[in-house]
Design a protein around this motif. Sequence first.
Motif, mmCIF file in Angstrom:
data_model
loop_
_atom_site.group_PDB
_atom_site.id
_atom_site.type_symbol
_atom_site.label_atom_id
_atom_site.label_comp_id
_atom_site.label_asym_id
_atom_site.label_seq_id
_atom_site.Cartn_x
_atom_site.Cartn_y
_atom_site.Cartn_z
ATOM 1 N N PRO A 138 0.838 -1.209 0.000
ATOM 2 C CA PRO A 138 0.000 0.000 0.000
ATOM 3 C C PRO A 138 0.871 1.256 0.000
ATOM 4 O O PRO A 138 2.030 1.228 0.441
ATOM 5 C CB PRO A 138 -0.797 -0.124 1.300
ATOM 6 N N VAL A 139 0.312 2.356 -0.485
ATOM 7 C CA VAL A 139 1.082 3.589 -0.614
ATOM 8 C C VAL A 139 0.354 4.751 0.054
ATOM 9 O O VAL A 139 -0.863 4.733 0.228
ATOM 10 C CB VAL A 139 1.340 3.930 -2.100
ATOM 11 N N VAL A 145 0.225 9.757 10.586
ATOM 12 C CA VAL A 145 0.385 8.819 11.698
ATOM 13 C C VAL A 145 -0.826 7.887 11.787
ATOM 14 O O VAL A 145 -0.689 6.671 11.958
ATOM 15 C CB VAL A 145 0.586 9.589 13.020
ATOM 16 N N GLN A 146 -2.015 8.458 11.656
ATOM 17 C CA GLN A 146 -3.244 7.662 11.732
ATOM 18 C C GLN A 146 -3.295 6.612 10.620
ATOM 19 O O GLN A 146 -3.669 5.452 10.862
ATOM 20 C CB GLN A 146 -4.449 8.591 11.650
ATOM 21 N N ALA A 147 -2.922 6.992 9.412
ATOM 22 C CA ALA A 147 -2.956 6.055 8.280
ATOM 23 C C ALA A 147 -1.973 4.907 8.486
ATOM 24 O O ALA A 147 -2.302 3.735 8.257
ATOM 25 C CB ALA A 147 -2.653 6.795 6.987
ATOM 26 N N LEU A 148 -0.753 5.220 8.920
ATOM 27 C CA LEU A 148 0.249 4.176 9.123
ATOM 28 C C LEU A 148 -0.128 3.261 10.281
ATOM 29 O O LEU A 148 0.079 2.032 10.225
ATOM 30 C CB LEU A 148 1.618 4.800 9.353
ATOM 31 N N GLU A 149 -0.676 3.820 11.331
ATOM 32 C CA GLU A 149 -1.097 2.982 12.460
ATOM 33 C C GLU A 149 -2.241 2.059 12.061
ATOM 34 O O GLU A 149 -2.309 0.907 12.512
ATOM 35 C CB GLU A 149 -1.500 3.865 13.640
ATOM 36 N N LEU A 205 -2.711 0.750 9.034
ATOM 37 C CA LEU A 205 -2.116 -0.336 8.270
ATOM 38 C C LEU A 205 -1.306 -1.280 9.150
ATOM 39 O O LEU A 205 -1.250 -2.489 8.897
ATOM 40 C CB LEU A 205 -1.220 0.243 7.165
ATOM 41 N N HIS A 206 -0.694 -0.726 10.185
ATOM 42 C CA HIS A 206 0.115 -1.530 11.091
ATOM 43 C C HIS A 206 -0.739 -2.413 11.991
ATOM 44 O O HIS A 206 -0.427 -3.596 12.210
ATOM 45 C CB HIS A 206 0.984 -0.599 11.954
ATOM 46 N N ARG A 207 -1.837 -1.870 12.488
ATOM 47 C CA ARG A 207 -2.636 -2.577 13.500
ATOM 48 C C ARG A 207 -3.764 -3.422 12.921
ATOM 49 O O ARG A 207 -4.193 -4.386 13.547
ATOM 50 C CB ARG A 207 -3.250 -1.559 14.467
ATOM 51 N N THR A 255 -7.456 -4.791 6.869
ATOM 52 C CA THR A 255 -7.337 -3.628 5.974
ATOM 53 C C THR A 255 -6.048 -3.694 5.177
ATOM 54 O O THR A 255 -6.034 -3.422 3.964
ATOM 55 C CB THR A 255 -7.384 -2.325 6.789
ATOM 56 N N TYR A 256 -4.976 -4.062 5.847
ATOM 57 C CA TYR A 256 -3.694 -4.135 5.148
ATOM 58 C C TYR A 256 -3.740 -5.178 4.035
ATOM 59 O O TYR A 256 -3.305 -4.909 2.903
ATOM 60 C CB TYR A 256 -2.558 -4.461 6.109
ATOM 61 N N ALA A 257 -4.260 -6.367 4.324
ATOM 62 C CA ALA A 257 -4.312 -7.431 3.321
ATOM 63 C C ALA A 257 -5.179 -7.023 2.130
ATOM 64 O O ALA A 257 -4.842 -7.316 0.971
ATOM 65 C CB ALA A 257 -4.841 -8.709 3.958
ATOM 66 N N ARG A 258 -6.290 -6.332 2.399
ATOM 67 C CA ARG A 258 -7.169 -5.886 1.312
ATOM 68 C C ARG A 258 -6.446 -4.888 0.412
ATOM 69 O O ARG A 258 -6.503 -4.985 -0.820
ATOM 70 C CB ARG A 258 -8.431 -5.272 1.907
#
Length: 375
Positions: free
Chosen positions: A285-286, A316-320, A322-324, A328-331
Amino acid sequence: MSHIIAVHLLNDRSGSPLVLRQALAALHQAGHHLELLTATPGPVGHLSHLPGVRIHALPYRWSASAWRTLLRFGWVQLVIFWKVLWLARSGSVVYVNSLLPFAAALAGWCRGARVVYHVHEVSIRPALLKRLLCAVVNRTAHEVVFVSEYVRETLKLRVRRQRVIYNALSPAFVRQAAQAAPAAAPFTVLMACSLKDYKGVPEFYALAAALPDMRFELVLNADAPTVQAYRLTHPAPANLALFSTTGNMHTFYQRAAVVLNLSRPTEWIETFGMTVLEALSYGRPVVVPPVGGVAEVNVVGQTGFALNGRELPRLVQALELLHRNAITYARMAAAARQRAAAFAPEAFARQVQQCFATTESPALSPIVYTTSQAA
């Protein structure tokens, strides 16, 4: 087949010489006779060691001194003009990569050669120089290729034949990216850019400091001594690693979980963003600016986020997220690969070959706008 004289000012590891390399590979495959004028101040660049291309070295390099750079820019234009005037003939095609080597277009026009521009940039300063460069295009070009709709709409050139050909990755890059495994721990945030503040380097520093539980990697288009000097004057947070220019970005994309582009829209608008496409091909993701050509590559909410690099809390909110949030990250990772497939290297090669296969006189043809189908 045509005799094509390609001209690119600075052969480094940035996006525009990479795109030219792929274009020349497609033209070589089609059987064209190719010559290239370029300057290689470093060890190698994307335009080094091109099969089937005769290279003519240019005397140019960037300098930290604006006046020295200006003098070198003026001198190299004179060299380009006389070299292209010597090499070109009426049946030649002068292929000008970016707006900057304008003397090549003037020489080709003087020779009666067909002039094709491949335009990547819109952020050129001073404004007077930009007006001069665009005036030369309007006067000399038979056709202009743009890397995005954004570039075409922004410049509003008056050349009759215009087309958008979206950039693509090399087949070798696509094959290697397809074999990449999902990102592993630690959660790594990657950015690759020039060593310029307007590229978002200070913002990347601030983001790393705000997220100490993540790893940050910054690959700079600068040699090792320059990066070391910057590291000494700009101490990085403990979780941020700086790297000098490299010919192999694969190891960085393999480690990365997400890839950023933090260019400041008020100072530098990205016209395409090859690193964004490379990231998508790896299923990463980008996070990119909300304007410019990158907005035509990224699908907001599906392949990533569109945020201003100076909006630190939202970054910060976007990266957190994707991290947590693994779902969402897999999608987004799956959508990223699907989106990258729309920018197929075969389609890029076919469109470039079609552009240089045409011999229609612009004076007799209507205004033609063509757009590739990736969007």
